[in-house]
Design a protein around this motif. Structure first.
Motif, PDB file in Angstrom:
ATOM      1  N   ALA A  33      -5.076  11.222  -2.757  1.00 27.65           N
ATOM      2  CA  ALA A  33      -4.105  11.195  -2.070  1.00 27.65           C
ATOM      3  C   ALA A  33      -3.242  10.817  -2.743  1.00 27.65           C
ATOM      4  CB  ALA A  33      -3.790  10.190  -0.832  1.00 27.65           C
ATOM      5  N   PHE A  34      -1.638  11.356  -3.036  1.00 28.70           N
ATOM      6  CA  PHE A  34      -0.692  10.860  -4.121  1.00 28.70           C
ATOM      7  C   PHE A  34       0.426  10.660  -3.051  1.00 28.70           C
ATOM      8  CE2 PHE A  34       3.142  12.673  -6.719  1.00 28.70           C
ATOM      9  CZ  PHE A  34       2.712  11.215  -7.492  1.00 28.70           C
ATOM     10  N   LEU A  35       0.117   8.827  -4.177  1.00 31.90           N
ATOM     11  CA  LEU A  35       1.089   7.930  -2.783  1.00 31.90           C
ATOM     12  C   LEU A  35       2.378   7.832  -3.687  1.00 31.90           C
ATOM     13  CD1 LEU A  35      -0.468   5.384  -2.095  1.00 31.90           C
ATOM     14  CD2 LEU A  35      -0.140   7.358  -0.396  1.00 31.90           C
ATOM     15  N   ASP A  36       3.065   8.679  -4.009  1.00 28.76           N
ATOM     16  CA  ASP A  36       3.944   8.703  -4.331  1.00 28.76           C
ATOM     17  C   ASP A  36       5.481   7.454  -4.080  1.00 28.76           C
ATOM     18  OD1 ASP A  36       6.111   9.390  -7.000  1.00 28.76           O
ATOM     19  OD2 ASP A  36       6.574  10.933  -6.043  1.00 28.76           O
ATOM     20  N   GLU A  37       6.095   6.964  -5.747  1.00 28.07           N
ATOM     21  CA  GLU A  37       7.715   5.779  -5.145  1.00 28.07           C
ATOM     22  C   GLU A  37       6.556   4.453  -4.658  1.00 28.07           C
ATOM     23  OE1 GLU A  37      10.054   6.384  -6.129  1.00 28.07           O
ATOM     24  OE2 GLU A  37      10.524   8.748  -5.992  1.00 28.07           O
ATOM     25  N   ILE A  38       5.195   4.158  -4.694  1.00 26.06           N
ATOM     26  CA  ILE A  38       4.887   3.398  -4.470  1.00 26.06           C
ATOM     27  C   ILE A  38       4.907   1.238  -4.162  1.00 26.06           C
ATOM     28  CG2 ILE A  38       2.868   2.732  -6.447  1.00 26.06           C
ATOM     29  CD1 ILE A  38       1.694   3.009  -3.061  1.00 26.06           C
ATOM     30  N   GLY A  39       6.322   1.492  -4.994  1.00 21.52           N
ATOM     31  CA  GLY A  39       7.175   0.627  -5.073  1.00 21.52           C
ATOM     32  C   GLY A  39       8.133   0.199  -4.303  1.00 21.52           C
ATOM     33  N   GLU A  40       7.892   1.224  -3.493  1.00 20.84           N
ATOM     34  CA  GLU A  40       9.123   1.257  -2.532  1.00 20.84           C
ATOM     35  C   GLU A  40       8.361   0.714  -1.143  1.00 20.84           C
ATOM     36  OE1 GLU A  40      11.787   2.000  -3.925  1.00 20.84           O
ATOM     37  OE2 GLU A  40      11.570   2.387  -5.521  1.00 20.84           O
ATOM     38  N   LEU A  41       7.098   0.644  -0.637  1.00 15.62           N
ATOM     39  CA  LEU A  41       6.814   0.307   0.303  1.00 15.62           C
ATOM     40  C   LEU A  41       6.922  -1.315   0.693  1.00 15.62           C
ATOM     41  CD1 LEU A  41       2.536   1.277  -0.369  1.00 15.62           C
ATOM     42  CD2 LEU A  41       4.731   1.901   1.088  1.00 15.62           C
ATOM     43  N   THR A  42       7.124  -1.456   2.124  1.00 11.91           N
ATOM     44  CA  THR A  42       7.221  -2.879   2.739  1.00 11.91           C
ATOM     45  C   THR A  42       5.922  -3.674   3.102  1.00 11.91           C
ATOM     46  OG1 THR A  42       6.676  -2.008   4.905  1.00 11.91           O
ATOM     47  CG2 THR A  42       9.096  -1.718   4.000  1.00 11.91           C
ATOM     48  N   PRO A  43       6.056  -5.138   2.743  1.00 11.30           N
ATOM     49  CA  PRO A  43       5.042  -6.333   2.588  1.00 11.30           C
ATOM     50  C   PRO A  43       4.591  -5.194   3.853  1.00 11.30           C
ATOM     51  CG  PRO A  43       7.268  -7.283   2.561  1.00 11.30           C
ATOM     52  CD  PRO A  43       7.964  -5.520   2.830  1.00 11.30           C
TER      53      PRO A  43
END
Ligand SMILES: Nc1ncnc2c1ncn2[C@@H]1O[C@H](COP(=O)(O)OP(=O)(O)OP(=O)(O)O)[C@@H](O)[C@H]1O
Ligand SMILES: [Mg+2]
Length: 461
Positions: free
Chosen positions: A235-245
């Motif tokens: 699984a490639f999780l792109d823009e991981i920094g944008e995940l909400t808490p």
């Protein structure tokens, strides 16, 4: 039923694991340190190694290196102490299949062992065939920095380690993720890109883990989640920094427990997914600011990869230009074009805030705009402002601000701005050269004659 080698200097741990494995129907062989383990590996067929890290004689990391150096495709599970996450990182970098932290839960260890044995790495261990043939997903570049990246990809692709790719926009993070997958033992299974910021928080669980019909308004049919689709793959999780808490917490739980439930379902399913994530944010800063969970970060960034920006590997520019010239000649159905020497020089000086993606766009536009087979600087349409930024940074001189805002520059027009610009730069060079025309011409990389001509033309005194 597999033969598993347990390496630990503590007798109680060897006994505990032996009993556990034998209950699972496997046969266990034990060694008190790395050196003894190597001897056993030379004489017996072993399907899985579980090794402690800190042991006298030969430690676990050295044992791991020994196994990998001999190209023995045996999955190695490392036992690390909770207090030393750096051991885990070293283990995964060295090619361990996974690691288990002490003190561990019996269920966790059973699950990891089964996935190591049934995963393709375990299968390969039983066939003993080396495999590295996936190519690099068309990544172009031969600079030392890119070669380091290829070496890292080669080393970590066959492991099960989660990878976090960091780097500015357009540096090729997605290509690297694809290359890792292509060279992994699960290359034949799905590579599922998931753009984290494109999924609204309320739908995140259902998108990732699926749902059953009727579990919420709008769930009109059963749905498979992206994680399930990626099962036994990547699984490639792109823009991981944008995940909400909230989503970070849910994701962490799934990664820790290696199981998930579809929304509205009671059935728990196991998952075995390798996670590659990417972000252009500095997650260390996000953690500092309490916007990103540190424990999730450690799960995701077992192997961190930092993509170098294009301006730090300018020697790759000609190769990339050539690649994109070919690519767009083909897609635009035109004959192959080339770049004039001046155009190439300009690109070499540009700092590419948008990295390879920006270079690609520049070339595509250049091909479309160029009236002839040779693309001249006029067809490159570099943003003037950014070019200025570059010069400004290099000379760290304040004179560019005198030119005014971007709006003002358009008002004046390119010819007039360039004239102004040229005059200013000549004045600066003269000053820097203590008014020696000879040396100023050198600085500006023009001939003495043309400098003298320009000085007259602009009435520089
Ligand atoms: N080294 C490279 N060789 C060839 N093409 C490249 C290379 N790096 C990037 N590209 C191309 O540049 C574009 C951007 O690459 P990619 O999508 O992988 O970047 P990214 O780092 O994920 O960017 P973002 O953070 O904006 O998502 C793609 O079209 C990709 O094919
Ligand atoms: Mg991307």
């Amino acid at each position: 039923m597999a033969t598993i080698l347990i390496v630990d200097d503590e007798l109680s741990m060897r006994e505990f694991l032996s009993i556990l494995l034998e209950k699972q129907g496997h046969s266990a062989v034990t060694a008190p340190n790395g050196r003894e383990a190597v001897k056993i590996l030379q004489t017996r067929e072993i399907h899985l190694v579980i090794s402690d890290i800190r042991m006298p004689e030969m430690g676990g990391l050295e044992l791991l290196e020994n196994i990998k150096r001999k190209n023995q495709f045996i999955p190695v599970l490392m036992i690390t102490a909770f207090a030393s996450p750096e051991d885990a990182v070293l283990a995964m970098k060295g090619g361990a299949y996974d690691y288990i932290t002490k003190p561990f839960k019996v269920d966790e260890i059973k699950q990891v062992i089964e996935s190591a044995l049934t995963g393709s790495e375990g299968q390969t261990a039983q066939k003993n065939s080396p495999s590295f043939s996936g190519g690099f997903a068309g990544i172009i570049g031969e600079s030392p920095k890119m070669i380091k990246i290829y070496e890292l990809i080669k080393r970590i692709a066959p492991t099960h380690a989660n990878v976090l790719i960091n780097g500015e926009s357009g540096t090729g993070k997605e290509l690297v993720a694809q290359a890792i997958h292509n060279n992994s033992r699960v290359a034949g299974n799905h590579f599922v890109p998931i753009t984290c910021n494109a999924i609204p928080e309320t739908l995140f669980e259902s998108e990732l883990f699926g749902h059953v019909k009727g579990s919420f308004t709008g769930a009109t049919a059963n749905k498979i989640g992206l994680f399930e689709l990626a099962n036994d793959g990547t699984a490639f999780l792109d823009e991981i920094g944008e995940l909400t808490p909230m989503v970070q917490t849910k994701l962490l739980r799934v990664l820790q427990e290696r199981e998930f439930k579809r929304v509205g379902d009671t059935k728990i399913s196991k998952i075995n997914v390798r996670i590659i994530s990417a972000t252009n944010r500095k997650l260390e800063e996000e953690i500092e600011a309490k916007r990103f969970r540190e424990d999730l970060y450690y799960r995701l960034a077992v192997v961190p990869i930092l993509m170098p920006p294009l301006r730090e590997r300018k020697e790759d520019i000609p190769l990339l230009v050539n690649h994109f010239l070919h690519k767009y000649a083909k897609t635009l159905g035109r004959s192959l074009q080339r770049l004039s020497t001046e155009a190439m020089e300009i690109l070499q000086k540009y700092n590419f805030p948008g990295n390879v993606r920006e270079l690609e766009n520049i070339i595509e536009r250049g091909i479309a705009l160029s009236p002839s087979e040779t693309i001249q600087p006029e067809s490159l349409s570099l943003p003037l402002r950014r070019h200025d930024d570059l010069v400004a940074r290099q000379s760290s001189s304040p004179f560019l601000s005198e030119l005014g805002s971007e709006e003002d520059l358009y008002e004046e027009g390119l010819e007039s701005v360039m004239t102004h610009f040229e005059k200013k730069l000549i004045e600066l060079a003269l000053k820097k050269a203590d008014f020696s025309k000879m040396r100023a011409a050198d600085l500006l990389k023009i001939s003495f004659r043309s400098l003298r001509y320009k000085i007259q033309k602009y009435h520089i005194t």
